[in-house]
Write a protein that holds these residues in place. Structure first.
Motif, short mmCIF file in Angstrom:
data_model
loop_
_atom_site.label_atom_id
_atom_site.label_comp_id
_atom_site.label_asym_id
_atom_site.label_seq_id
_atom_site.Cartn_x
_atom_site.Cartn_y
_atom_site.Cartn_z
N VAL A 1 2.11 5.60 -3.87
CA VAL A 1 2.49 5.89 -5.25
C VAL A 1 1.67 6.94 -5.79
O VAL A 1 0.52 7.39 -4.85
N PRO A 2 2.13 7.65 -7.11
CA PRO A 2 0.93 8.49 -7.45
C PRO A 2 -0.21 7.76 -7.79
O PRO A 2 -0.04 6.70 -8.38
N GLY A 3 -1.12 8.21 -7.41
CA GLY A 3 -2.50 7.62 -7.53
C GLY A 3 -2.49 6.13 -6.59
O GLY A 3 -2.15 6.43 -5.59
N VAL A 4 -3.09 5.22 -7.49
CA VAL A 4 -2.84 3.93 -6.71
C VAL A 4 -2.54 2.96 -7.51
O VAL A 4 -2.54 2.95 -8.86
N ALA A 5 -2.10 1.65 -7.02
CA ALA A 5 -1.82 0.47 -7.76
C ALA A 5 -2.47 -0.77 -7.18
O ALA A 5 -2.05 -0.89 -6.06
N CYS A 6 -3.32 -1.42 -7.97
CA CYS A 6 -4.06 -2.65 -7.53
C CYS A 6 -3.52 -3.70 -8.18
O CYS A 6 -3.33 -4.21 -9.28
N VAL A 7 -3.09 -4.57 -7.14
CA VAL A 7 -2.44 -5.89 -7.46
C VAL A 7 -3.32 -7.00 -7.42
O VAL A 7 -4.14 -7.38 -6.77
N THR A 8 -3.14 -7.86 -8.76
CA THR A 8 -4.26 -8.85 -8.83
C THR A 8 -3.48 -9.99 -9.31
O THR A 8 -2.28 -9.80 -9.81
N ASP A 9 -4.16 -11.26 -9.18
CA ASP A 9 -3.13 -12.35 -9.92
C ASP A 9 -2.80 -12.42 -11.17
O ASP A 9 -2.41 -13.02 -11.87
N ARG A 10 -3.64 -11.63 -12.08
CA ARG A 10 -3.53 -11.38 -13.51
C ARG A 10 -2.76 -10.14 -13.94
O ARG A 10 -2.64 -9.74 -14.98
N GLY A 11 -2.17 -9.43 -12.77
CA GLY A 11 -0.98 -8.19 -13.05
C GLY A 11 -1.85 -7.12 -12.16
O GLY A 11 -2.57 -7.17 -11.35
N THR A 12 -0.84 -6.09 -12.19
CA THR A 12 -1.26 -4.88 -11.50
C THR A 12 -1.34 -3.81 -12.48
O THR A 12 -1.11 -3.47 -13.63
N ILE A 13 -2.42 -3.01 -12.06
CA ILE A 13 -3.10 -1.93 -12.79
C ILE A 13 -2.97 -0.43 -11.99
O ILE A 13 -3.37 -0.49 -10.74
#
Length: 415
Positions: A204-216
């Protein structure tokens, strides 16, 4: 979660340093830590003995280059310079003769002479054991060169990697705890604790980090997890990382150094505070003791390499029995009546660490340089395994985190 400039994975020394550097440069960040505390392998606890004890790193190595050392001085930490020479050497239950002690020191000197002159060519044996075999008293020299220094047996250590590691003197030991110093360093850094990053998307553009509390979302990610955590794929990368980087995780396996501190009350066993005692045994079942640091009632045992992994599998009770039996074998069975509390560290059993520190496989020392190259100019790696000459040290991890953060700052500024 709101988008930020940079996501940082791991709030150990490298991650905290990266966060502070990014913050000072005016970039927004989010720092995620899988465990319920900051510091990573720097962890001071007073729960076991009623005094600060470092479960993880304890020595401030290379104090003249270690950024934590002047901070420890400024904070009024109680520091002791430790030369780490062997004061008492035993073979099984027999005290070594003066000639045997001299032979071990000569072996150590010979090893560093060989290291200074050695060049590994294509096809050469890159195992440290091959170099030790050309020296003097290889059995004794191997104990510190391998398990106690690098957390691995000498046949599992790359000569090139060992040569790249700096001489870590001067070394200082802290009464208040190195982990407490790191916690102090990171006290003002905002951290999302107990929040492991499960997945990093970078197509994706940049990065997306997936956690149990949501994605940033972020423009870049700095990953400070240990190579073992990444090799076990605790974090999924989508798409998969290049084979060069993924393979490097496996080429930097985690060594092991396990501590077995035992409380000894009412006697000092004829030893002085900070004496170094080494017991050489068969089949690499050697054990080193830091004796009564700061005159505390503690004999701190250390085992390293494959034996440390075996000890971790056997469990704490077996480890403590091993230590007490070794002390009784040398100082007499009366030692048992002086034994108080005891424990064993178990970094191999910590899911989000999986070992002590990284040592390159023979023939694979280039793995460190590989991981110092970002992926797609947006996934960066940092940590003790990428600390150059200060590899395997907490101070080196901090310097790595700071350097990578500055690299990210410069790259984002150029876009």
């Amino acid at each position: 979660m709101e988008d930020v400039d940079v996501v940082i994975v791991g709030a150990g020394s490298a991650g905290l340093a990266a966060a502070r550097t990014l913050g000072a440069a005016g970039l927004s960040f989010k720092l995620f830590e899988a465990m319920n505390r900051i510091g990573g392998r720097a962890w001071t606890s007073d729960q076991h003995f009623g005094v600060p004890f470092d479960i993880g790193c304890a020595w401030l190595h290379a104090a003249d280059r270690n950024p934590y050392f002047p901070e420890a001085q400024a904070a009024g930490w109680t520091l002791h310079h430790h030369d780490m020479n062997v004061d008492h050497l035993y073979y099984l239950q027999r005290k070594a003769s003066e000639a045997e002690e001299a032979a071990m020191k000569a072996a150590d000197a010979k090893l560093f002479e060989l290291l200074a002159a050695h060049e590994v060519g294509d096809g050469d044996d890159d195992r440290l054991s091959a170099l030790l075999a050309r020296g003097q008293a290889p059995r004794a020299a191997a104990t510190f060169a391998g398990p106690m220094d690098f957390g691995a047996d000498e046949d599992e250590i790359s000569i090139c990697d060992f040569q790249a590691a700096a001489d870590l003197d001067p070394n200082y030991f802290s009464k208040e705890g190195f982990g407490a110093l790191v916690a102090r360093f990171g006290a003002e850094v905002p951290v999302e604790l107990s929040t492991p990053v499960r997945k990093i998307l970078w197509e994706v553009p940049g990065v997306a980090c997936v956690t149990d509390r949501g994605t940033i979302r972020a423009k870049a990610a700095i990953v400070t997890a240990s190579p073992a955590v990444l090799a076990f794929e605790e974090i999924e990368f989508s798409p998969a990382l290049p084979d060069t980087h993924f393979g490097a995780f496996f080429d930097l396996p985690m060594g092991m150094l396990t501590k077995l501190p035992v409380e000894i009350r009412g006697t000092r066993l004829g030893l002085a505070p900070f004496d170094d005692l080494l017991i050489e045994r068969m089949a690499r079942h050697d054990i080193y003791f830091l004796c009564f640091p700061f005159d505390l009632d503690l004999m701190v045992g250390f085992v390293g390499g494959d034996f440390a992994w075996e000890m971790s599998a056997a469990g704490e009770a077996a480890g403590v029995d091993f230590v007490v039996d070794r002390l009784c074998g040398i100082f007499g069975t009366d030692v048992r009546k002086h034994v108080g509390r005891a424990m064993m560290t178990n970094w191999g059993g910590e899911r989000f660490v999986r070992g002590a520190y990284a040592a390159a496989r023979p023939g694979r020392s280039e793995a460190r340089a590989t991981l110092m190259q970002p992926v797609a100019e947006k996934i960066f790696f940092a940590g003790e395994h990428l600390a150059g000459p200060l590899m395997q040290t907490c101070g080196g991890a901090r310097l790595s985190g700071e350097a990578v953060a500055r690299q990210v700052v410069a790259q984002l500024a150029a876009k």
